[in-house]
Every structure is written in C-alpha cells, then in structure tokens.
Design a protein around this motif. Structure first.
Motif: not given
Ligand code: BG6
Ligand code: MG
Length: 219
Positions: A19-21, A43-45, A47-49, A76-79, A114-120
């Motif tokens: 989905y990130h892709y 881009l894997k891992g 952060s968004r910015m 926009d990407k996050n939306t 330990a995820s970089a994602s704020k959507n975790g």
């Molecule tokens: C990482 C993903 O886990 O989270 C990246 O591998 C992503 O692809 C990053 O950009 C940030 O995610 P988010 O949900 O905060 O935009």
C-alpha cells in the motif's frame, strides 16, 4: 538468552508495504517522477518525509517545491494510504505471524514494535494484535530514522531488556542495517540478495517459528 522480539510492521506483520508502494507511486507520478518497484525498495523503512525527499531527489526537482508544497504532497500521500488501509482486517496478517505471536507470548517473550510508521498503532488495532505488544516505539520521538539503530535500541530500552537479549525482524535493507547497528540478531524477510546482512534470511514469514529461531540462535 532470548527475551524479546522487536518487529517491524509494514512487510513483516502485514503487507502494507504494498500500500505504501501504491500511494507513493501515485504521488510520484502526479509530479512526473518515474517510480518503479526497484526504486521503491529504497523507501522501505524510511519515514514519510524522508521518503518524499528521496522521490524529489530522484526526479531532480527538490528545489522546485516550497516547504508548504512538500507538506501538502506528504499529506496527500498519507490520505491515499489511509484510504488503502481502511479495509484491513485480521485476514491481512502475513502467513504464520499470528501463530508466531501466540507462541512468543506463551514462551514469556516480550514483544515490541519498531515501525517508522505513524499509522502503526491503528494498523495493529485493525489486525486485532495490539494486545500482543508490550511496547510500541513512537516514531515521532526519534532523532534518526532507519538505518540508524535508534528505533531498535529504544524498543529494547522500553522493554527493559539488553540489546543482546533481543531479536529484530525486518523486510527492509535499511531496517536490517538498523538491527545490526543495534547489535541484535536480525531476521530478514525477503530475497537473499536484499537480505544479505541478515543473520537469518527467510523468503516468507511462514518460515518463522520460535523453534527455528532458537536453533539459529544456538539456544
Ligand atoms: C515504514 C514503511 O514502516 O513507515 C515506509 O516501510 C513508510 O514505507 C514509513 O514511509 C512511514 O509510514 P507513515 O505511515 O508514517 O507514512
Ligand atoms: Mg517494513
């Protein structure tokens, strides 16, 4: 001795890496930057910015965007990404992950995210696995992103464990570098060429069991 397991989320627990892709591809193509799976690996891992800056650099157009425009693109990407993850259910856990989480907890291991994602956190909720995790690192509070080891060191600290008592699981090259930088044993989900630095490479999460992991650790 193994006491804790620290998981990446996207591409390890569920296939949100896809989905990130898709969301980045749409964002990149809207600003005429060519985007393919090969470049997406970088881009894997990340952060968004930082991902967005990599895309702008890839197109050689970073200088053409104001800070406000960059923020808007990230928004926009996050939306779009959030649209894609709306329908996530427990059926979207990657193969074998639920069984592995269950056996880890039964064995008394501490689990961290330990995820970089704020959507975790919302994704863990939709997968109905939040309760398996003893701690979640807040990526908004980190100084450096993967491949810096900070996020894995922080997860171990939050679990009150030594890094040598923890194993990290990742699907990104930057993530494996972060785990190794933290002096942990690294399980890498992916092809052997991408997971060269991993201590144990698996082609699929279905291969990860506690028994096999302990064998690899010599326990
Ligand atoms: C990482 C993903 O886990 O989270 C990246 O591998 C992503 O692809 C990053 O950009 C940030 O995610 P988010 O949900 O905060 O935009
Ligand atoms: Mg990942």
């Amino acid at each position: 001795m193994l006491k804790g397991i620290i998981f990446d989320l996207d591409g390890v627990i569920t296939d949100t890496a896809e989905y990130h892709y898709l969301a980045w591809k749409k964002t990149a193509e809207a600003i005429a930057v060519p985007f393919d799976r090969e470049f997406n690996e970088e881009l894997k891992g990340v952060s968004r910015m930082d991902s967005l800056y990599k895309i702008l650099d890839h197109g050689g157009i970073r200088g053409q965007f104001s800070d406000a425009q960059v923020e808007e693109l990230a928004h926009d990407k996050n939306t779009y990404y959030q649209e894609l993850i709306k329908e996530i259910t427990p059926n979207d856990l990657l193969p074998g992950i639920k069984d592995f989480l269950v056996e880890c907890k039964e064995a008394g291991l501490q689990l961290g995210l330990a995820s970089a994602s704020k959507n975790g956190p919302v994704i863990l909720d939709r997968l109905e696995v939040t309760n398996f995790f003893d701690t979640i690192v807040d990526p908004g509070k980190l100084k450096k992103g993967k491949p810096d080891p900070e996020i894995f060191v922080k997860a171990a600290e939050q679990l009150q464990l030594q890094v040598r008592e923890c194993v990290g699981v990742e699907d990104a090259e930057a993530g494996i570098q972060a785990i190794k930088g933290a002096n942990m044993f690294a399980v890498g989900v992916g092809t052997p060429d991408r997971m060269k630095l991993a201590d144990w490479q698996v082609g699929s999460t279905a291969e990860i069991t506690l028994e096999r992991l302990k064998e690899k650790l010599g326990e």
